[in-house]
Design a protein around this motif. Structure first.
Motif, short mmCIF file in Angstrom:
data_model
loop_
_atom_site.label_atom_id
_atom_site.label_comp_id
_atom_site.label_asym_id
_atom_site.label_seq_id
_atom_site.Cartn_x
_atom_site.Cartn_y
_atom_site.Cartn_z
N PRO A 92 18.40 -32.07 13.27
CA PRO A 92 18.04 -32.49 14.63
C PRO A 92 17.67 -33.97 14.67
O PRO A 92 17.02 -34.50 13.78
CB PRO A 92 16.83 -31.60 14.96
CG PRO A 92 17.01 -30.40 14.11
CD PRO A 92 17.63 -30.90 12.83
N THR A 95 24.64 -34.96 19.81
CA THR A 95 24.99 -34.81 21.23
C THR A 95 25.37 -36.15 21.84
O THR A 95 26.33 -36.26 22.62
CB THR A 95 23.81 -34.19 22.00
OG1 THR A 95 23.56 -32.88 21.49
CG2 THR A 95 24.12 -34.10 23.50
N THR A 98 23.60 -21.38 23.52
CA THR A 98 22.28 -20.75 23.41
C THR A 98 22.49 -19.35 22.86
O THR A 98 23.63 -18.87 22.72
CB THR A 98 21.57 -20.64 24.77
OG1 THR A 98 22.27 -19.68 25.60
CG2 THR A 98 21.53 -21.97 25.49
N GLU A 122 28.05 -27.67 22.66
CA GLU A 122 26.80 -28.10 22.05
C GLU A 122 26.08 -26.93 21.38
O GLU A 122 26.08 -25.82 21.91
CB GLU A 122 25.89 -28.72 23.11
CG GLU A 122 26.38 -30.05 23.65
CD GLU A 122 26.42 -31.13 22.59
OE1 GLU A 122 25.50 -31.17 21.75
OE2 GLU A 122 27.39 -31.91 22.58
N GLU A 123 25.47 -27.21 20.23
CA GLU A 123 24.70 -26.21 19.49
C GLU A 123 25.54 -24.97 19.22
O GLU A 123 25.16 -23.83 19.55
CB GLU A 123 23.42 -25.84 20.26
CG GLU A 123 22.49 -27.01 20.53
CD GLU A 123 21.77 -27.51 19.27
OE1 GLU A 123 21.97 -26.93 18.20
OE2 GLU A 123 21.03 -28.51 19.38
N ARG A 143 24.02 -21.82 17.65
CA ARG A 143 23.09 -21.01 18.44
C ARG A 143 23.83 -19.93 19.23
O ARG A 143 23.20 -19.02 19.78
CB ARG A 143 22.28 -21.88 19.39
CG ARG A 143 21.31 -22.78 18.67
CD ARG A 143 20.25 -23.35 19.59
NE ARG A 143 19.24 -24.05 18.79
CZ ARG A 143 18.23 -23.46 18.19
NH1 ARG A 143 18.09 -22.15 18.27
NH2 ARG A 143 17.35 -24.15 17.49
N ALA A 191 26.36 -28.98 15.70
CA ALA A 191 25.60 -27.89 15.09
C ALA A 191 24.60 -28.47 14.10
O ALA A 191 24.81 -29.54 13.54
CB ALA A 191 26.52 -26.90 14.39
N ASN A 192 23.53 -27.73 13.88
CA ASN A 192 22.61 -28.07 12.79
C ASN A 192 22.17 -26.77 12.15
O ASN A 192 22.19 -25.70 12.78
CB ASN A 192 21.43 -28.89 13.30
CG ASN A 192 20.38 -28.05 14.00
OD1 ASN A 192 19.61 -27.33 13.38
ND2 ASN A 192 20.36 -28.12 15.34
N VAL A 222 19.52 -19.66 13.91
CA VAL A 222 20.90 -20.06 14.12
C VAL A 222 21.84 -19.03 13.51
O VAL A 222 21.46 -18.24 12.64
CB VAL A 222 21.18 -21.45 13.52
CG1 VAL A 222 20.31 -22.49 14.18
CG2 VAL A 222 20.95 -21.44 12.01
#
Length: 376
Positions: free
Chosen positions: A100, A105, A126, A171-172, A175, A214-215, A221
């Motif tokens: 993060p 992003t 999400t 994004e993400e 998740r 992604a992380n 996650v």
């Protein structure tokens, strides 16, 4: 049968307020993008607004032959940006991976703005992201009235990007539930999105590609399947290499955010920014900057993005409740909130750092007193 997906008739951005709180990249930097396009005589991939060389300059900054200054959007290794841009010029999707706060992003948005002129074809990942967010949904009033039809279909941002030859963003990605993630496999491998209800499909046109971020540090996650990961070219965005590089990043972003919020510039704020960055880096790395003292690291990430937030909030405090000069007392509470996420363990780590490091550091007495006051 292949079906074409027409863009929706209403441009949502036309209904936005005249002064958006956070303009999209293609709007905030429209002048730079136009200047680059006007002087960009290099080959451009199909439907790209700029050549790969110009996209890289837009992100990294530089000066055009006519003197136009392109501000850097990303401060980091040039090769990382070049690999990312080159990936988008192929049929491989791009996965921006990093802890993060490494500007995943931010880079994703600016890449889409420079390549397609539109960064809004976005799926926000999400735990509750449904399959329809990636594939398509339905207008249920029309679906109940007339059954499945082209008019009842609601295209996702990814479907629109496929049909229009543009860049979609997810994004993400980690998740998103694993079964929903795998919806992308056919899209990325076959460049096709089946619509079985209509016996049709959408085929991606030239220019389409996808950027995901992604992380793997945050809790909760979902790991990417090996099949999906193979569809991406992964580019890892590192943390800033040096204190000075991180200070430059924080200073630049705080200045941009401050102007958008009508906050006065902090005339002597660089000292406090350097202190915030130093604290974050030392606690994050588990060692002081001189390498002499080992430290315990708190549970939080203490990212560059959090440092930007702490300084921006401090600048607002200085502007509205102080004399406009950013001081230690303005950032102390923000640092405490970023460091102490676990009230039990992190508070002990923070107190030990204050007494063993901050208290003994030359020129940091005011910072020590401010932090002690908010930590009491």
């Amino acid at each position: 049968m292949t079906v074409s997906v027409e863009p929706t008739s209403v441009d949502v951005r036309e209904t936005e307020p005249a002064e958006a709180l956070r303009p999209h990249a293609e709007d905030a930097f429209a002048g730079e993008l136009a200047a680059l396009a006007a002087q960009d005589d290099r080959p451009r991939p199909a439907r790209w607004k700029l050549s790969p060389w110009a996209v890289a300059m837009y992100l990294l900054g530089g000066t055009l032959p006519d003197g136009t200054v392109i501000t850097p959007k990303y401060v980091g290794p040039r090769r990382i940006v070049e690999v990312a841009v080159t990936t988008l010029a192929t049929d491989r999707a791009l996965l921006l991976l990093g802890v993060p706060g490494t500007a995943k992003t931010w880079v994703s948005e600016h890449l889409a703005a420079a390549v397609s002129g539109d960064s809004t074809l976005l799926v926000q990942g999400t735990a509750g992201t449904p399959e329809e967010a990636i594939r398509y949904g339905w207008n249920y009033a029309q679906l109940l009235a007339n059954g499945p039809s082209r008019d009842a279909l609601v295209p996702s941002p990814v479907m629109r990007a496929m049909a229009e030859g543009m860049t979609a963003r997810v994004e993400e990605l980690t998740r998103i539930p694993a079964d929903v993630q795998d919806t992308l496999i056919t899209i990325l491998s076959e460049k096709t999105l089946p619509i079985p209800e209509l016996g049709q499909e959408v085929q991606a046109v030239r220019g389409f590609n996808l950027i995901a971020t992604a992380n793997d540090r945050d809790r909760g996650v979902n790991d990417l399947s090996s099949a999906l990961r193979r569809r991406f070219n992964t580019v890892v965005l590192p943390l800033p290499e040096s204190i000075q590089a991180e200070v430059d990043i924080v200073s630049r972003r705080v200045d941009q955010l401050g102007r958008s919020l009508d906050l006065p510039a902090a005339p002597d704020g660089i000292d406090e920014i350097r202190r915030v960055v130093t604290v974050f880096r030392e606690l994050r790395d588990g060692v002081t900057s001189d390498g002499r003292t080992k430290l315990k690291s708190p549970s939080g990430t203490l990212s560059t993005a959090e440092a930007i937030s702490v300084v921006t909030n401090g600048l607002a405090l200085a502007a509205h409740f102080g004399d406009g000069v950013l001081r230690s007392g303005d950032v102390a509470a923000g640092i405490l909130g970023a460091v102490v996420r676990d009230p039990a363990a992190d508070r002990v780590i923070w107190q030990e750092y204050l007494e063993a490091v901050v208290r003994e550091r030359d020129g940091w007495k005011d910072f020590y007193r401010a932090c002690r006051e908010v930590s009491a």
